[in-house]
Design an enzyme around this catalytic site. Structure first.
Site, PDB file in Angstrom:
ATOM      1  N   ASN A  10       5.787  38.526  58.457  1.00 48.98           N
ATOM      2  CA  ASN A  10       6.173  39.136  59.731  1.00 48.98           C
ATOM      3  C   ASN A  10       6.307  38.098  60.832  1.00 48.98           C
ATOM      4  OD1 ASN A  10       5.964  41.796  58.735  1.00 48.98           O
ATOM      5  ND2 ASN A  10       3.776  41.876  59.201  1.00 48.98           N
ATOM      6  N   ASN A 196     -12.954  44.803  55.137  1.00 48.66           N
ATOM      7  CA  ASN A 196     -13.805  44.700  56.326  1.00 48.66           C
ATOM      8  C   ASN A 196     -14.517  46.034  56.547  1.00 48.66           C
ATOM      9  OD1 ASN A 196     -11.966  46.438  57.561  1.00 48.66           O
ATOM     10  ND2 ASN A 196     -10.992  44.828  58.773  1.00 48.66           N
ATOM     11  N   ASP A 263      -7.513  36.629  57.515  1.00 45.98           N
ATOM     12  CA  ASP A 263      -6.616  35.952  56.579  1.00 45.98           C
ATOM     13  C   ASP A 263      -7.115  34.544  56.258  1.00 45.98           C
ATOM     14  OD1 ASP A 263      -4.953  38.185  56.518  1.00 45.98           O
ATOM     15  OD2 ASP A 263      -3.847  37.507  58.281  1.00 45.98           O
ATOM     16  N   GLY A 298      -3.194  32.953  67.929  1.00 43.36           N
ATOM     17  CA  GLY A 298      -2.140  33.172  66.944  1.00 43.36           C
ATOM     18  C   GLY A 298      -2.697  33.438  65.570  1.00 43.36           C
TER      19      GLY A 298
END
Length: 315
Positions: A10, A196, A263, A298
């Site tokens: 994305n 999570n 991630d 970011g």
């Protein structure tokens, strides 16, 4: 080939706000920023950086000659976002031969980040949802030691990728995000399930709001898949599996943006498993990588390099 990642790619559109809006409320935010993202691409980059690379590949350099042993399988649009994202993965040394531009919009994530660094995310999948099971080939999984999956592509495609990974002799890691029900047929191909707190709640109906509760929830989930890891943000992570169980605290950091932290954890975990490290060692690396990612803005831009993580471990 060492690690195959099958998942989303994305362009993240990020706006900073003082606080997240209430339902029906409009807030003014900062100028928006664009960042390379998508859980699949983020995890591929995180793994590539953890597999020993210490500096980015310069523009114009041969990525193929400096490959990291990571292959990304996904879809992007035939548009400028798609070109940017695919080229960025190449510069990380990631094999993108199976990441194909198609006639659909590239996936986009709309991200709001508040003053505490916490985020809310809305994803428009675009081309990601055109990656179908029949698009996957067993040849793309040959030589894989680890296959990494998430849930921002069709669930049938995730199941097929897990099946092909198992057939190739790889260990299959599923990051069950975003939360949704998981069919037993998919879990039967998964070696390590990573969730999570909110994802664990969605799967079990119980919120693991402490390490002790998370261990109990992980034990429940381990009835379906051999190893379960639950990440707990500032409280670190817990694991349950054939190697035992445990809790790994996370280093204290000043969080700026948590967008890429999960991630970073997955990429570090996958790289450690690929290198033959034990599960506790892999979870420790994941916690350090995730903490460091939260100190930067970011998604992919925040993902730490191997030297960053090693330096923090040594300190």
């Amino acid at each position: 080939m060492s690690i195959v990642v099958v998942g989303s790619i994305n362009m993240d559109l990020v706006v900073r706000v003082k606080r997240h809006p209430l339902p029906g409320e409009t807030l003014l935010g900062s100028d928006y920023e664009t960042h390379h993202g998508g859980k699949g691409a983020n995890q591929a980059v995180a793994a590539a950086r953890m597999l020993g690379r210490t500096v980015p590949i310069a523009k114009g350099a041969s990525a193929a000659a400096q490959g990291t042993g990571v292959r990304m399988i996904g879809r992007v649009g035939q548009d400028e976002f798609g070109n940017q994202l695919r080229n960025a993965l190449k510069r990380e040394g990631i094999n993108v031969n199976a990441t194909i531009p198609i006639a659909a919009p590239t996936g986009v994530a709309f991200i709001a980040v508040n003053e505490e660094g916490q985020n809310t995310i809305i994803v428009s999948p675009g081309a990601n949802y055109r990656l179908r099971p029949e698009n996957l080939s067993s040849a793309e999984f040959e030589g894989a030691r680890v296959v990494v999956l998430q849930l921002e592509i069709p669930l049938d495609t995730v199941r097929r990728a897990a099946e092909l990974g198992r057939q190739a002799g790889a260990r299959v890691i599923l990051n069950a995000a975003p939360a949704q029900k998981l069919p037993d047929k998919l879990l039967g191909y998964v070696d390590i399930l990573v969730v999570n707190e909110s994802e664990a709640l969605g799967l079990t109906g119980v919120l693991p709001d402490s390490p002790e509760m998370a261990l109990e929830v992980a034990r429940v989930l381990s009835e379906k898949t051999p190893t379960v890891v639950i990440t707990l943000g500032e409280q670190g992570a817990v694991w349950v599996g054939p190697e035992g169980w445990g809790h790994q605290p996370v280093p204290k950091v000043e969080a700026v943006d948590t967008t890429g932290a999960g991630d970073a954890f997955i990429g570090a975990l996958a790289s450690a498993i690929c290198e033959g490290k034990t599960l506790p060692q892999a979870v420790r690396l994941g916690c350090v990588a995730g903490a460091l990612a939260a100190t930067r803005v970011g998604a992919q831009a925040s993902l730490p390099w191997r030297d960053d993580v090693n330096a923090r471990l040594e300190s």
